[in-house]
Design an enzyme around this catalytic site. Structure first.
Site, PDB file in Angstrom:
ATOM      1  CG  ASP A   1      -0.179   0.052   2.535  1.00 16.56           C
ATOM      2  OD1 ASP A   1       1.065   0.159   2.514  1.00 16.56           O
ATOM      3  OD2 ASP A   1      -0.829   0.012   3.582  1.00 16.56           O
TER       4      ASP A   1
ATOM      5  CG  ASP B   1      -5.859  -5.472   1.963  1.00 14.14           C
ATOM      6  OD1 ASP B   1      -6.497  -4.683   1.241  1.00 14.14           O
ATOM      7  OD2 ASP B   1      -5.488  -5.156   3.111  1.00 14.14           O
TER       8      ASP B   1
ATOM      9  CB  CYS C   1     -10.493 -27.197   7.933  1.00 13.75           C
ATOM     10  SG  CYS C   1      -9.044 -26.239   7.478  1.00 13.75           S
TER      11      CYS C   1
ATOM     12  CB  CYS D   1      -5.434 -25.935   7.452  1.00 13.89           C
ATOM     13  SG  CYS D   1      -5.800 -25.763   9.206  1.00 13.89           S
TER      14      CYS D   1
ATOM     15  CB  CYS E   1      -8.115 -28.739  10.743  1.00 10.94           C
ATOM     16  SG  CYS E   1      -8.809 -27.128  11.179  1.00 10.94           S
TER      17      CYS E   1
ATOM     18  CG  HIS F   1      -8.476 -22.840  10.875  1.00 10.42           C
ATOM     19  ND1 HIS F   1      -8.936 -23.897  10.110  1.00 10.42           N
ATOM     20  CD2 HIS F   1      -9.542 -22.029  11.091  1.00 10.42           C
ATOM     21  CE1 HIS F   1     -10.235 -23.724   9.890  1.00 10.42           C
ATOM     22  NE2 HIS F   1     -10.626 -22.604  10.472  1.00 10.42           N
TER      23      HIS F   1
HETATM   24 ZN   LIG Z   1      -8.100 -25.711   9.520  1.00  9.02          ZN
END
Ligand SMILES: [Zn+2]
Length: 372
Positions: free
Chosen positions: A93, A267, A305, A307, A310, A336
């Site tokens: 930015d 963003d 999830c 990820c 998780c 996460h």
């Molecule tokens: Zn997750």
């Protein structure tokens, strides 16, 4: 050309666009969510962890890097990509928003803004030329013009003067830009919540022919329906062959609403900021993992999830870490949350390709607990 936008498909039922943004550090599939790495780090996450979440591009803040460590040091290190070991695209930015939001003592003149450093109290001056000098030194793929972001609400006369100044500053940014071959400078449309002023700002900035445009001055405290209304009349003023970026927006419903109106880039600090106080976005709604309810919940943060967090840790364990102020806890929730929004944008892209974005929105809102 530092950045080229390729429109692949428009959703049949909404204004949503599926596109690609080609940059010197790789191609970005859009619509895209950009995690925020204010101080050249997305708080608690390594670049490798960020890549594992699927992050395609991150945002970094010019104002903060100018103060610490200083853009000269980043330049000496070989630029921001090298300095932080992130080889994918970066957007910076212009520092404008921080000057207006972090500093209480400021004076705006045609030349630029005088304000106090929010850390040391020292007097500083930022102008369009200075902001571009810093952004050129940092070396991001996409850089933003130095603009004024007026507060909400603001009176119409002030908004008009401010947007006209922002246009003049945008011209000066363009003239000062020394790396057009490898950095794309985007213009920022202002004008508050006023339809005619947004039109005026868009028309003036379009004349300057920037390679991309942002909608600025939203998500500054106005109600969500007003933000969506402003997008309704502002996005159609933006070129179809260039990327459209909605600054500072990142809650799941705002992302859906923005995409539906034709925005390509977003963003927000939201996923990492709420992660640090133990709040997680999940496929079954918001989970405040520090709550006592989860003390004996040995299941994953989000049952749907995949990820790193998780796959390997339970709500009970993450709650314990967060309660004890262990940094690993906020690293797990950050991973996460970033993964969640990035996966959601991937689902949105797929839905646009198959003209079923509204169906996806409906099922997402139902399971997340939003009202349609
Ligand atoms: Zn997750």
């Amino acid at each position: 050309m530092a950045v080229r936008y390729e429109l692949i498909k428009t959703d049949k039922h909404t204004g949503a666009r599926r596109g690609r943004l080609h940059t010197p550090h790789g191609t970005i599939e859009t619509p895209v969510f950009m995690p925020v790495g204010t101080l050249a780090t997305v708080k608690t996450m390594s670049p490798e962890e960020l890549k594992d979440t699927g992050a395609q591009i991150i945002l970094s803040n010019t104002y903060h890097l100018w103060l610490r460590p200083g853009h000269d040091i980043v330049q000496e290190a070989g630029g921001l990509h090298k300095f932080m070991n992130w080889d994918r695209p970066i957007l910076t930015d212009s520092g404008g928003f921080q000057v207006f939001s972090l500093s209480d003592l400021r004076k705006i003149t045609e030349e630029g803004v005088t304000f106090r450093n929010h850390l040391s109290g020292e007097k500083l001056f930022l102008s369009p030329e200075k902001a571009i000098e810093i952004e050129n030194a940092l070396g991001a793929d996409i850089i933003m013009a130095f603009d004024e972001c007026p507060p909400f609400p603001a009176d119409r006369q002030y908004l008009k003067e401010s947007l006209e100044r922002t246009t003049r500053w945008a011209k000066r940014c363009k003239a000062a830009h020394a790396r057009e071959h490898d950095q794309a400078l985007f213009g920022i449309i202002q004008g508050g919540m006023d339809k005619e002023l947004r039109r005026q700002s868009a028309e003036e900035l379009l004349e300057l022919d920037f390679p991309g445009y942002a909608v600025g001055g939203l998500s500054v405290g106005e109600p969500k329906d007003i933000m969506n209304e402003v997008l309704d009349f502002t996005v159609p003023l933006m070129p179809t062959n260039k990327p459209r970026y909605l600054m500072g927006v990142g809650s799941p419903d705002d992302l859906f609403e923005g995409v539906i109106r034709g925005i390509d880039m977003f963003d927000c600090v939201l996923p990492t900021r709420i992660a640090r106080n133990g709040t997680c976005m999940t496929s079954v709604g918001k989970v405040v993992v520090r709550n006592a309810t989860y003390a004996r919940d040995f299941g994953p943060l989000d049952p749907n999830c995949d990820c790193y967090t998780c796959k390997n840790y339970s709500r009970a364990y993450i709650r314990h870490l967060i309660k004890c102020d262990e940094t690993f806890g906020i690293r797990l929730t950050s991973i996460h949350n970033v993964h969640f929004l990035i996966k959601m944008m991937g689902d949105i892209r797929e839905a646009i390709e198959e003209d079923r974005l509204l169906e996806l929105k409906k099922s997402f809102y139902e399971s997340y607990g939003y009202t349609l």
